[in-house]
Design a protein around this motif. Structure first.
Motif: not given
Length: 836
Positions: A824-831
């Protein structure tokens, strides 16, 4: 292909590390046990007592045929009391051509004021590495030659009291001897030498000898050995030559060798199956998370063979790396385990731990075979489908499962229920095999039926999850249904850890508690007189004559081998007079009043195992292999504390390595103190002592705790490995959800809602795992405990289930919460673009 496989592993560090961890831990465990087993198999006892003999005739074991669940097995059992050879063999062998010397070896346990010793006739010095250092050899029946280790404050000509063959005698010291062998056993007892004629008189087995040692004339050894083997076969005994002579030493090292081999054959099989199961599941999950990669390769025209070779190359590299790491670490762990066994007196410090090469090869082959097989099985569908359909196949979780999987799952489930019935129908220790089998079958059934179990659980839990977690609960239920196939490995790992931890671990606690409870409940005597070499009937009579003594019972521990059994049963031989006042065996049927002559009483466990009933005439073998027909006159419940069989002393007279009683139980009148009178009697018998039965019960509990240490260590390894597999699997499953969680956040689900959804999923999965695993553990534990002890409700330590449930809960939460928090610490666009 290897270069591509290496690149794929570098870009899939999470699954690669998890797979490597599972395999390395498995290799470590198997290697550490394998080294000890190999050491036991490779151990050869060097002859010491019989080092100078060319051939030795003895009777150390017996071949028995047993039937278990309809299958006939042949087992060679070492005689618990040691077998004997007819004394007539001495003259027969002496007449053979080429024979120089024949020694009738008799062993007589003895106790002197300054220590225990082993007595022999003087002629045995021709075959043992002892030499006279002071004085002379014994020439009269009242003389002895002592080992120098017993020479404290004693000189030739002095008189010493010796407790031998259950009788206190006084001997004059004629001289001293010293062990002159090149490699003396530091654990061997000191020696006492009598005249040959006197050794024959005090030997507990009149007309028999323990062994016949033969020395051949120069150049005639081969012919003598052949002739002696022929005579031994005709007499029903065996001849031992060369390295075989070491088998007769009965040393502590040899006992350690046997223990390690038995340990590996019984426990190692369960550990190997567990490791194979976990490794296969972990690799299967790792390959399953690689479906997009494999499907993409198929979509760009990679052939099925190329994809299969890629998977094999990746798994092969991880397998070899796990072997490279696990084998040396396992070898070091075997050294630690060896030292622990030495410190707790399971094996002597002289036992050599050596080898490891064959164990390493076996572990490496098994690991690579299981790993590659599991990888191909997990990737089979992606490998087989058409290239144009590959990416579409893995876009969503398939709701279809193979019919064979369903059939095998129900077959395993049915097999488990059949074994429940067999466990209940089997009696005594025969129930242990089916009970352990049902645990494995039920876990296998969960693994095979996991997709259907997960979908059914998701439907049943959906209302509860929605009520407690709201919208997040709805998403959790939907995820559990959609990912039913993918969560099978997680479910199986949790069920495995709960099932093993909740059944096998507590079984040892139940057995220990039963033994101590039976001993305390059945021991009516207040004091116990003990001796290492035997207490005679004269001492028993003296104790009974003490004013205030209500009853005294002499007890000798031995073993009896029932006809058709694969091993001996613990037995006690008693003087039955007043036994109802000194011990309460809790007789269920029959009466101990009929215990006289060729009669025996049996525990419910042994009677149930053998199908004995009161009035039956049964055939058994005594501890030295002598057959005997005994009549069952009583069946009692307290067999754990008082032995599986009870007979009168006359049944085993002349068939035990030590004559007399091992202990005398003393029951006194209330309020009467007979300590002073007992002390006077004990003073007449060197090496004897008196203690309270309460102290004996306390010592029994301490001894059981020590012996339970090894069982719990091995069980702890199994439970710990299952827990490691569960944690490993759940971390892999959580980290593989990066794209899924990123997609949810992109369509408007908040991070808090995602966390609540994951918590709801874990709660549902954990609840199902605890319910199924707890049920399997309960069925297994109840089946075994009820069969062995008759109790319907097994004993579980107060913190037992708290530890199992709490530990599993914490394991599930931390192995999911922490990885998800990281995702969840990873931005959703990057994830959304990362690998699953």
């Amino acid at each position: 292909m290897l270069k591509l496989a290496g690149q794929m592993l570098r870009h899939r560090k999470g699954s690669a590390v998890a797979t490597l961890l599972a395999m390395t831990a498995g290799v470590l465990i198997l290697m550490s046990l394998g080294v000890l087993v190999e050491s036991g198999l490779r151990f050869t006892a060097a002859p010491q007592r019989y080092a100078a003999a060319d051939v030795v005739v003895a009777n150390r074991d017996i071949t028995l045929t047993s039937t278990m669940l309809g299958e006939t097995e042949t087992n060679t059992v070492v005689l618990p009391e040691g077998g004997t050879v007819p004394a007539s063999m001495v003259d027969r062998i002496r007449q053979l051509p080429g024979v120089a010397t024949v020694v009738a070896d008799r062993t007589v346990p003895a106790i002197l004021p300054n220590g225990a010793a082993t007595g022999h006739g003087w002629s045995s010095t021709a075959i043992t590495p002892y030499q006279l250092t002071k004085g002379a050899r014994p020439t009269r029946d009242t003389e002895v030659a002592l080992d120098e280790r017993l020479a404290a404050s004693v000189t030739p000509g002095d008189e010493v009291p010796v407790l031998v063959n259950g009788s206190a005698r006084t001997y004059r010291v004629s001289g001293f001897v010293r062990h002159a062998g090149p490699r003396p056993d530091p654990h061997a007892p000191a020696a006492v030498f009598f005249t040959d004629a006197h050794a024959a008189v005090i030997h507990p087995r009149l007309g028999q000898v323990d062994a016949v040692a033969v020395l051949a004339e120069p150049g005639a050894a081969a012919a003598v050995v052949a002739d002696v083997r022929r005579l031994a076969t005709e007499a029903g005994v065996k001849a031992y030559a060369g390295d075989e002579r070491g088998l007769l030493e009965q040393s502590a090292d040899q006992a350690a060798s046997l223990m390690l081999v038995q340990l590996g054959s019984v426990f190692g099989g369960y550990v190997a199956l567990l490791v194979m199961f976990v490794v296969a599941g972990t690799i299967g999950l790792a390959v399953r998370h690689r479906r997009r990669d494999l499907a993409l390769l198929r979509a760009v025209a990679a052939t099925p063979g190329q994809v299969a070779r890629l998977v094999l190359a990746e798994v092969g590299l991880l397998s070899l790396l796990s072997v490279v790491i696990g084998v040396p670490v396992g070898w070091l762990a075997s050294r630690w385990l060896h030292q622990e066994l030495v410190d707790r007196a399971f094996i002597p410090d002289t036992f050599p731990v050596r080898g490891g090469g064959w164990a390493a090869i076996a572990v490496a082959v098994a690991t690579v075979t299981v790993a590659t097989g599991a990888a191909l099985l997990a990737a089979r569908r992606t490998v087989r489908i058409r290239p144009t359909e590959a990416l579409g196949e893995i876009a969503v979780e398939s709701g279809r499962n193979g019919v064979l999987r369903l059939i095998f799952g129900f077959a395993a489930l049915a097999g488990g229920f059949i074994l429940i019935a067999l466990t209940g129908a089997a009696k005594g220790t025969a129930a242990l095999g089916p009970a352990m089998g049902l645990l494995c079958l039920f876990v296998l059934a969960v693994a095979l039926l996991g997709p259907w179990v997960n979908r059914a659980a998701a439907r049943l839990l959906a209302p509860v999850l929605r009520r407690v977690w709201g919208d997040s609960g709805y998403l959790a239920a939907a995820n559990l249904r959609a990912n039913a196939q993918g969560m099978v490995t997680v479910l199986t790992a949790l069920v495995l850890s709960v099932g093993f931890g909740g059944s096998i671990w507590f079984l040892q606690d139940n057995l220990d508690k039963q033994i101590v409870a039976e001993n305390r409940g059945g021991m009516l005597a207040q004091q116990t007189v003990v001796s290492a070499t035997g207490l005679p009937d004269s001492m028993l009579a003296q104790i009974r004559d003490i004013p205030g003594v209500l009853a005294a019972t002499g007890v000798r521990n031995t073993s009896i081998i029932p006809d058709g059994a694969a091993e001996g049963a613990d037995a006690q031989a008693i003087d039955p007079e007043g036994v109802d006042l000194t011990m309460d065996l809790k007789v269920r049927s029959g009466s101990l009043a009929d215990l006289h002559g060729s009669a025996m009483a049996a525990s419910t466990l042994q009677a149930g195992s053998r199908g004995w009933r009161v009035g039956d005439q049964v055939t058994v073998r005594l501890g030295d292999g002598t057959p005997a027909d005994l009549r069952v006159v009583a069946i009692y419940d307290r067999g754990f504390a008082f032995g599986d069989v009870t007979v009168v002393k006359d049944v085993v007279a002349g068939h035990t390595a030590v004559a007399g009683y091992e202990r005398i139980l003393v029951r006194t009148e209330p309020g009467r103190d007979v300590s002073a009178a007992l002390g006077e009697v004990i003073g007449q018998y060197p090496g004897s002592s008196v203690t309270t039965t309460a102290d004996v019960s306390g010592q029994l509990a301490d001894d059981l705790a020590l012996s339970a240490w090894l069982n719990k260590l091995l069980i702890g390894i199994m439970v710990g490995y299952a827990a490691l597999a569960a944690a490993n699997t759940m971390v892999m499953a959580a980290l593989a959800r990066g794209r899924e969680l990123a997609l949810l956040r992109l369509v408007g689900v908040t991070g808090k809602q995602v966390k609540r959804m994951v918590h709801a999923e874990q709660t549902g999965l954990l609840g199902v795992s605890l319910l199924i695993g707890g049920a399997i553990a309960a069925v297994t534990l109840v089946s075994i405990v009820h069969t062995l002890t008759g109790q319907l409700v097994p004993y579980v330590p107060p913190l037992g289930w708290v530890s199992i449930i709490g530990g599993t809960t914490l394991l599930a939460l931390f192995t999911t919460i922490l990885p998800v928090a990281r995702l969840l610490r990873v931005p959703p666009v990057a994830g959304i673009g990362i690998k699953e």
